[in-house]
Design an enzyme around this catalytic site. Structure first.
Site, PDB file in Angstrom:
ATOM      1  N   ASP A 189       7.569   8.396  -3.786  1.00  0.00           N
ATOM      2  CA  ASP A 189       7.466   8.609  -5.273  1.00  0.00           C
ATOM      3  C   ASP A 189       8.498   8.239  -5.658  1.00  0.00           C
ATOM      4  OD1 ASP A 189       4.662   8.467  -5.653  1.00  0.00           O
ATOM      5  OD2 ASP A 189       4.856  10.232  -6.501  1.00  0.00           O
ATOM      6  N   CYS A 190      10.038  10.225  -5.690  1.00  0.00           N
ATOM      7  CA  CYS A 190      10.761  10.624  -6.248  1.00  0.00           C
ATOM      8  C   CYS A 190      11.961  11.192  -5.048  1.00  0.00           C
ATOM      9  CB  CYS A 190      11.315  11.586  -7.412  1.00  0.00           C
ATOM     10  SG  CYS A 190       9.844  10.975  -8.797  1.00  0.00           S
TER      11      CYS A 190
END
Length: 734
Positions: free
Chosen positions: A311-312
């Protein structure tokens, strides 16, 4: 049944069942997942309670009140051809309007670029106009039948991971909007919110950051399907404020083209430019400085900080120069095979590393009638990962998804329990007990250490037709008795490190993995030549050392003993067309190797030993059209090996091991801590004088097992079995 090192998902509506499964599996930690909620008494269930935490998304009201600090992404319009002297380009053609929209408020003339893609010319801002209402850019005096693109800043309207799950799973909660901590209000907010969140979640012992600040590049098309997925992409770590700050610090403008790269975006397959590396360093420093603050807050609240590698995660490079300074307690990621095990287990700077095993407990796998397939996937995942864990084990394993779905599959639950116990035994026997490695191999590419165990990936460890022939090299290495290092061209410019026995260069021509123009650098080629000449080994796969110049395609064809015909030397006949039989490298092959996608038009130089060559119909007409698939060549005191491709298989893993030993001149090390059957592997741990022998197949196998001195015993292994042997189990040499 032991206890510990296992994490399982739970849900507020599945508490009593969770308690039972925890006991059966010996689990000591519970976690929430997308679409589930931790029970109020979670801390009573387990020693550790993981709670997912989103740093820059999840607070819809705050996001809506601060629209000026939403995150951005650089996007490229379609390629549009001018059929008149005025060309209108619609920016959002092909993009999902619920995810992104052009940012017309942040001076397009400053941050956008219009490029003539026929000539490569960057147009002056005076040569084009934009219309916010229409969502267009107009080139005013276009060259007829030239094609043009617009690189534009867009505002992210919906976090792509949340959007994907909402579309796929029918979620109805409010959209997660990403806010940007490079802006002052958000920078203050994310710190205050974390402290407040920790206070409101006393049951949480581990904050599972999913992840930190900037999402890897994940953009959807107008049908709501993935359009561009780059697990390493920095094109979503961008904003007007960021671009201005970069220019002030580095003294030059960070152009859109440095990230978009003519529509190829910032793929890790591109040889990185100085500008791109500068921008990565800029983002990485900011992200890591911010993470330090978040970790400090987490620790002040008496909780552990865990990073999810996904993800991030952009800017938080686990093999970057700042990672070990962050103070993180743990890292966790998805395990697709041996490569991702090592990608996690080799990370330094954390106290423990955890792998989320497959399958994920989602309805796409756990539906009525699919139990056998779920068990088969579990077994494949475990046995593939286990090879790598014998070299460097994870500290924990776990599962994710809806536990209530998996609980309906009784044979799956039983098998998972067995794997949990086998993992604990493996960990106790292996962790901290350095396995015996017989040589050191350097994986040479344009990225070096930064992309350790991350080569050839696009979207994590998913299969791609163009790269599985190279990814298989890393999968094989993840479980072989060799020390693996990832080195860049800069690392060898002044000489190959003295502790490296073999260099591997593998990839398609022009990519970062092969090296591209790096092979036109005098210092690089002479450094490698000197290394091999003095006794080092060199292995090339696919199009190694490839760069068309100076009358050759493989710049180190003198080392490799092979080159690729690209059409310019067809008038020169090639006569080295006979394959040599019975070579050390090929002794364990029961059939011809699998080269995957392979490589065409490779021919052998005189003096090269061809190990495998294929012929087409042209050869029957008297034309020398043999294509070399595998060859070896001596160069000074050293040796080189070439293969057209090496996708992962048990036989190819053995082939690669033999090739490394041969090129390094260490053939005598083969039958040391060794299992003869290619479907099996052996590890030796001198600290305890213990051997691990594993059957990587589902069928029973018979194998000769050799100890570190070369003494042999015969083992019969059940399907998937792991056997531990003591040094005393082997006979003494007569």
């Amino acid at each position: 049944m032991g206890k510990g090192r296992i994490t399982i998902p739970t849900d507020a509506g599945f508490v009593e069942e969770t308690k039972k499964i925890m006991k059966e599996w010996g689990a000591d930690a519970v976690r929430d997942c997308d679409g589930t909620t931790l029970p109020a008494n979670a801390s009573e269930l387990a020693d550790k309670v993981y709670n997912t935490y989103f740093v820059i998304r999840g607070d819809y009201d705050w996001a809506m009140a601060n629209k000026d600090e939403w995150q951005h992404v650089y996007l490229l319009s379609g390629f549009c051809t001018a059929s008149s002297d005025t060309l209108k380009i619609r920016l959002m053609d092909g993009y999902f309007e619920q995810q992104v929209k052009p940012d017309f408020a942040s001076d397009p003339k400053k941050y956008w670029e219009v490029i003539d893609r026929t000539t490569g010319r960057l147009l002056d801002p005076a040569e084009w106009d934009f219309d916010e209402r229409e969502g267009t850019v107009t080139v005013k005096k276009a060259e007829l039948f030239h094609d043009y693109t617009v690189s534009f800043l867009a505002i992210s309207l919906w976090d792509p991971v949340h959007m994907y799950n909402s579309i796929t799973n029918g979620w109805t909660e409010k959209k997660h909007i990403m806010y940007d901590p490079f802006y002052p209000k958000t920078a203050k907010y994310i710190r205050e919110h974390l402290a407040d969140w920790c206070d409101k979640h006393p049951e949480t012992s581990v904050v599972r950051f999913t992840t930190f600040l900037y999402q890897f590049s994940l953009v959807f098309n107008d049908k709501g399907k993935e359009k561009n997925v780059n697990w390493f992409g920095y094109s979503m770590a961008v904003s007007p404020r960021m671009l201005d700050a970069f220019e002030k610090e580095y003294g030059y403008k960070m152009r859109a083209e440095y990230l978009i790269e003519a529509g190829r975006y910032d793929s890790s397959f591109n040889v990185p430019t100085k500008q791109y590396l500068d921008y990565m360093a800029f983002i990485e420093k900011f992200v890591c400085d911010t993470i330090k603050d978040l970790v400090k807050i987490t620790h002040e609240k008496k909780k552990e900080a865990m990073m999810f590698l996904g993800d991030c995660w952009i800017g938080c490079e686990p093999y970057g120069e700042y990672f070990s300074e962050l103070g993180l307690d743990a890292i966790v990621g998805s395990v697709g095979g041996g490569v991702t095990v090592r990608m996690l287990s080799d990370v330094e700077g954390v106290r423990y590393r955890e792998g989320r095993m497959l399958p994920y407990f989602f309805p796409d796998t756990f539906f009525e009638g699919n139990e056998k397939a779920a068990v088969d996937e579990l077994n494949r995942n475990w046995m593939t990962a286990r090879r790598a864990m014998l070299r460097n084990p994870l500290d924990r394993i776990g599962f994710g998804g809806y536990l209530a779905l998996a609980a309906k599959f009784h044979s799956f639950m039983k098998r998972a329990s067995e794997i949990c116990e086998e993992f604990r035994v493996l960990y106790d026997n292996v962790k901290g007990k350095s396995p015996k490695n017989f040589l050191t191999v350097g994986i040479l590419n344009a990225w070096g250490k930064k992309r350790s165990w991350m080569c050839y990936m696009v979207a994590h460890e998913l299969w791609y037709q163009q790269i599985y022939s190279y990814q298989g090299i890393l999968e094989a290495l993840s479980g072989l008795p060799v020390d693996v290092r990832f080195i860049s061209f800069e690392d060898i410019r002044k000489g190959v490190p003295a502790d490296i026995d073999v260099i591997i260069n593998a990839g398609d021509a022009g990519t970062s993995w092969s090296g591209g123009a790096n092979w036109l650098d005098e210092e690089i080629v002479t450094s490698v030549r000197k290394f091999v000449w003095n006794g080092g080994g060199f292995i090339g796969v696919g199009e190694p050392t490839a760069a068309d110049a100076n009358g050759k395609f493989f710049q180190l064809r003198d080392v490799l003993g092979v080159d690729k015909e690209i059409g310019f030397t067809l008038s020169e006949d090639k006569y080295n067309l006979t394959a040599k039989k019975g070579h050390f490298i090929t002794e364990d092959l029961s059939s011809l190797p699998d080269y995957g996608e392979g490589m065409k038009n490779i021919y052998a130089m005189n003096g090269t030993d061809v190990l495998d060559i294929r012929f087409d119909a042209g050869h029957m007409r008297g034309v020398n059209t043999g294509e070399v698939k595998m060859a070896v060549h001596s160069y000074g005191k050293g040796r080189a090996f070439y293969a057209a491709g090496l996708p992962y298989s048990f036989e190819n893993a053995r082939l690669l091991y033999r090739a490394m030993l041969y090129t390094a001149g260490k053939e005598d090390s083969l039958r040391r801590a060794f299992s003869s059957n290619v479907l099996t592997d052996c590890g030796y741990y001198a600290d305890k004088d213990v051997y691990a022998v594993i059957n990587n197949s589902a069928d029973a196998q018979k194998t000769d097992v050799y100890d570190i001195k070369g003494n042999k015993i015969v083992l019969n292994l059940k399907g998937g079995e792991l056997v531990w042997l003591d040094g005393k189990d082997f006979p003494s040499a007569e």
